[in-house]
Design a protein around this motif. Structure first.
Motif, PDB file in Angstrom:
ATOM      1  N   GLY A 289       0.833  -1.200   0.000  1.00  0.00           N
ATOM      2  CA  GLY A 289       0.000   0.000   0.000  1.00  0.00           C
ATOM      3  C   GLY A 289       0.867   1.249   0.000  1.00  0.00           C
ATOM      4  O   GLY A 289       0.609   2.219  -0.712  1.00  0.00           O
ATOM      5  N   MET A 290       1.928   1.225   0.819  1.00  0.00           N
ATOM      6  CA  MET A 290       2.871   2.358   0.865  1.00  0.00           C
ATOM      7  C   MET A 290       3.519   2.555  -0.512  1.00  0.00           C
ATOM      8  O   MET A 290       3.711   3.677  -0.982  1.00  0.00           O
ATOM      9  N   LEU A 291       3.845   1.423  -1.126  1.00  0.00           N
ATOM     10  CA  LEU A 291       4.477   1.485  -2.454  1.00  0.00           C
ATOM     11  C   LEU A 291       3.525   2.140  -3.458  1.00  0.00           C
ATOM     12  O   LEU A 291       3.944   2.937  -4.302  1.00  0.00           O
ATOM     13  N   ASP A 292       2.235   1.801  -3.362  1.00  0.00           N
ATOM     14  CA  ASP A 292       1.224   2.436  -4.220  1.00  0.00           C
ATOM     15  C   ASP A 292       1.318   3.954  -4.120  1.00  0.00           C
ATOM     16  O   ASP A 292       1.288   4.659  -5.121  1.00  0.00           O
ATOM     17  N   LEU A 293       1.405   4.450  -2.880  1.00  0.00           N
ATOM     18  CA  LEU A 293       1.400   5.901  -2.673  1.00  0.00           C
ATOM     19  C   LEU A 293       2.620   6.542  -3.343  1.00  0.00           C
ATOM     20  O   LEU A 293       2.516   7.584  -3.978  1.00  0.00           O
ATOM     21  N   GLY A 294       3.767   5.891  -3.196  1.00  0.00           N
ATOM     22  CA  GLY A 294       4.996   6.466  -3.760  1.00  0.00           C
ATOM     23  C   GLY A 294       5.061   6.366  -5.268  1.00  0.00           C
ATOM     24  O   GLY A 294       5.814   7.092  -5.916  1.00  0.00           O
ATOM     25  N   THR A 295       4.257   5.461  -5.837  1.00  0.00           N
ATOM     26  CA  THR A 295       4.377   5.206  -7.275  1.00  0.00           C
ATOM     27  C   THR A 295       3.502   6.120  -8.122  1.00  0.00           C
ATOM     28  O   THR A 295       3.722   6.237  -9.325  1.00  0.00           O
ATOM     29  N   CYS A 296       2.519   6.760  -7.518  1.00  0.00           N
ATOM     30  CA  CYS A 296       1.580   7.564  -8.316  1.00  0.00           C
ATOM     31  C   CYS A 296       2.324   8.608  -9.145  1.00  0.00           C
ATOM     32  O   CYS A 296       3.141   9.373  -8.622  1.00  0.00           O
ATOM     33  N   THR A 297       2.020   8.655 -10.432  1.00  0.00           N
ATOM     34  CA  THR A 297       2.691   9.587 -11.349  1.00  0.00           C
ATOM     35  C   THR A 297       1.938  10.911 -11.467  1.00  0.00           C
ATOM     36  O   THR A 297       2.363  11.780 -12.226  1.00  0.00           O
ATOM     37  N   GLU A 298       0.802  10.992 -10.781  1.00  0.00           N
ATOM     38  CA  GLU A 298      -0.059  12.190 -10.837  1.00  0.00           C
ATOM     39  C   GLU A 298      -0.573  12.451 -12.248  1.00  0.00           C
ATOM     40  O   GLU A 298      -0.876  13.591 -12.608  1.00  0.00           O
ATOM     41  N   CYS A 299      -0.683  11.397 -13.052  1.00  0.00           N
ATOM     42  CA  CYS A 299      -1.099  11.582 -14.449  1.00  0.00           C
ATOM     43  C   CYS A 299      -2.569  11.955 -14.570  1.00  0.00           C
ATOM     44  O   CYS A 299      -2.996  12.516 -15.580  1.00  0.00           O
TER      45      CYS A 299
END
Ligand code: SF4
Ligand code: SF4
Length: 717
Positions: A289-299
């Protein structure tokens, strides 16, 4: 020469130290999350699937390419940068030797050509991104822009840095040609053009340019490396990992059981004081879940498809992820502190951040507003679009679970539905005795299971609560039963022994009620020996097919449109009566996006003579929700435009005589919106919303074995 070695290496050491420190901090933060052994086990057990996922999602950029122009631009930038890694090796080599060339391949014209080609591809890619950002500017487009709420300044800075990486590279290579240090005699077409332009400056100037551009290029590349670790471009490193550990085939379909400390929660033994119940604090997230947050590209792809966002509700799946990420980063010093004393010594701002409730109103300083949390219809559009496989629905469900099970905080109007499920086994509280009434309105007998199903019964028809109890959906149920009877399919129903699958409770976050209902149903189905199940409701279909296996219920589940399409194909059902109508089909989210059933309903309509099928703009994978999923059917919709009205407005754009669908929830929601439009004179009185099965039933000839030859009549709807 010595100076450029010193400067180049010093820059490298500083950049790696800064970036490495940040990556170590991010690693520790993700490790502060809960374990997720099932994710590691899935990757270990299916290494081939992991390799395939990396090949298609990361190397092949499958999801990005669904958006043609930005997809191709990203493809060019991704592959451009990957191949340009060769030029970075060359640059480091040149620090030490001006005549450095890559071992073995370093003088091949093809390598020089491909490096230059990729440099140009990157320039074209970032140029396209710049145009896209200028055209979809949040300042002018507001909520319509998918970049609304994204960190746009950082995105422009990254585009500038990428431009500088390529510009300095080409200038450096052009100067190298003029100093005689360039390893490629042919092929590097773009460098040769730059070299041609720089040649009149003379050899001395070109030597200075070569050194300056080499160092500048390394400085920009290293600056970019540092920026990546502090920005949304972290996805460059994290996306391959996130994609690898994401749920397969995707984060859609069934929900995952509740887990605490990596183990499935057993409600009989669970202790709210020691076990984790959903997501109540950011550290309750798993490391994935933490990894999900860091991976968002804000696309913003997710935001652009979200029905809640499109109808002016406060929920944006992108901003939900960003708000969680910002909170996780701000709370990180607290989470990573080694002792209570260290926590006490933290700045007040960090301690205040640590005290924020994860879900709470603005007055309560909550990270996620309850209106955001409860606006989600679980339609799956966000998960389906996300190029880095972020699992929004899982996070939303986890927060709902905590709110319902621990805080008892949820929209009050849904409490009646939950009580009805607990006490009567259906959301309306009508009780089991009403479940068989629809059968009395048929002119043939429907077998009701009483004990183990015999070999002579092929299918168990799972009617569902709406199909058995809601007047409009009951018409669908009767049409399906009539068609199965006409086609000679042997089937039986559970009648009063059927109870709600638990879908509305689970999507609300009440895992306890879901478990109770689901266990009861699995027991009933297993005792009956059910193997093949027909479901007319996509929510039941999804729950039985994708969630009951978690409880020991393994069945072959088929949606009625799949079976009916097959029966038409096999000639067991023959549509003959023409239906001269313009029909537009609405894709139910839990049939389409969650379970990838798009074709059978359309095939059925194609076979009915007279039907002129026309697609709405948002259809199939990009279908727009009716507003009922995620238990929203039992909640008031007080903010923004009603989602069902938005959908009907789109349907009206095709000027239909009939709107068809394959879900009782959609039938009710769209029917309500049509009625509202008819009352206001915006829709014609004859416009109706029906299930595809009803259309087929109107057209199919009923066998009349004893009757003399003559025109066959349609079956009842
Ligand atoms: S599941 Fe649908 S409604 Fe919920 S956040 Fe995603 S796109 Fe929006
Ligand atoms: S969650 Fe996924 S789709 Fe949404 S903005 Fe982030 S990367 Fe893009």
């Amino acid at each position: 020469m010595a100076l450029r070695i010193i400067i180049g290496l010093a820059l490298t050491v500083i950049a790696f130290a800064v970036a490495g420190r940040r990556l170590w901090w991010l690693y520790r933060l993700s490790r502060s999350g809960q374990p997720a052994p099932e994710r590691i086990a899935a990757v270990r057990e299916h290494p081939g699937r992991g390799a395939e996922t990396e090949a298609t999602e990361v190397l092949g950029q499958r999801k990005l390419l669904k958006w043609t122009v930005p997809g191709i631009a990203h493809f060019m930038t991704f592959w451009g940068f990957t191949i340009l890694l060769l030029t970075i090796i060359e640059s480091y080599g040149d620090l030490f030797s001006k005549t450095f060339a890559l071992p073995w391949i370093g003088h091949w014209a093809f390598i020089g050509f491909i490096e230059d080609l990729m440099a140009i591809a990157v320039l074209v890619g970032i140029g396209t991104f710049a145009v896209i950002r200028l055209r979809s500017n949040p300042k002018t487009e507001g909520r319509k822009s998918r970049f609304s709420g994204s960190h746009t300044r950082a995105a422009w800075l990254v585009l500038l840095l990428i431009f500088l990486v390529v510009a300095t590279l080409l200038l450096y290579r052009g100067a190298q040609i003029n100093t005689g240090d360039f390893p490629y005699a042919h092929g590097a077409f773009a460098s040769q053009i730059l070299g041609h332009w720089l040649a009149p400056l003379g050899k001395g100037a070109n030597q200075a340019i070569e050194t300056a551009m080499l160092l500048l290029q390394l400085a920009v590349v290293l600056g970019f490396l540092v920026l990546v670790t502090y920005s949304k471009h972290l996805h460059i490193f994290l996306a391959p990992v996130n994609v690898l550990f994401s749920r397969r085939p995707d984060g859609l379909g069934g929900l995952q059981p509740m887990r605490s400390n990596g183990k499935v929660l057993d409600f009989e033994e669970a202790d709210p004081d020691t076990d984790i119940f959903g997501l109540g604090k950011i550290e309750d997230l798993t490391w994935k879940g933490m990894l999900d947050l860091g991976t968002c590209t804000e696309c913003g792809r997710c935001q652009s498809q979200c029905p809640a966002w499109a109808t002016d509700k406060p929920l944006s799946p992108k901003m939900l992820i960003l708000d969680l990420r910002d909170h996780a980063f701000a709370k990180a010093p607290y989470l990573l502190a080694s002792s209570d004393e260290a926590r006490d010594a933290l700045p007040e701002a960090v301690k205040a951040e640590a005290q924020r409730p994860l879900v709470g109103t603005a007055e309560a300083n909550g990270v996620i507003d309850p209106d955001v949390l409860w606006s989600c219809t679980n339609c799956g559009a966000c998960v389906n679009e996300c190029p880095v496989d972020i699992e929004h629905i899982d996070h939303i469900t986890a927060m709902r679970r905590h709110q319902v099970l621990i805080e008892s905080e949820f929209p009050v109007e849904a409490s009646g539905m939950l009580k009805n499920l607990e006490n009567k086994g259906d959301p309306w509280g009508m009780g089991e005795s009403k479940r068989s009434e629809w059968m009395t309105e048929l002119d043939f007998e429907v077998p009701v299971v009483d004990g183990p199903i015999g070999d002579d019964v092929e299918y168990l028809f799972w009617v569902g609560c709406a199909g058995a109890l809601e007047d409009r959906a009951k018409k669908t149920t009767k049409a399906i039963a009539s068609l199965l009877n006409t086609a000679g399919v042997s089937f039986a129903v559970l009648g009063p022994a059927e109870t709600c699958t638990g879908d509305p409770a689970r999507r609300m976050g009440n895992e306890f009620v879901f478990s109770m209902l689901a266990q009861q149903n699995v027991e009933t189905l297993n005792e009956a020996g059910a193997r093949k199940i027909i479901a007319s409701c996509p929510h039941c279909f999804n729950t039985i097919a994708n969630e009951y296996p978690q409880l020991g219920g393994d069945y072959e589940v088929i949606h009625h449109t799949q079976l009916l399409a097959r029966l038409v194909e096999e000639g067991k059902l023959t549509p003959v009566t023409p239906i001269e109508e313009k029909v537009t089909y609405h894709d139910p989210c839990f049939l389409g996006r969650h379970n990838k059933v798009y074709t059978p309903p359309r095939e059925i309509m194609e076979k009915v003579p007279g039907i002129q099928a026309q697609e709405m703009h948002r259809c199939k994978e990009r279908g727009f929700c009716c507003g009922a999923g995620g238990a929203r059917m039992w909640m008031e919709e007080r903010i923004g435009k009603r989602i069902n009205v938005e959908r009907i407005d789109e349907a009206l754009g095709t000027n239909p005589d009939t709107i068809s669908t394959g879900c009782p929830y959609c039938l009710v929601m769209l029917g309500d919106a049509v009625s509202a439009k008819q009352s206001s004179g915006e829709a014609k009185e004859s416009l109706q919303v029906v299930d595809v099965a009803q259309l087929l039933a109107r057209s199919v000839a009923r066998p009349e074995p004893a009757a003399p030859a003559g025109p066959a009549g349609p079956v009842a709807d």
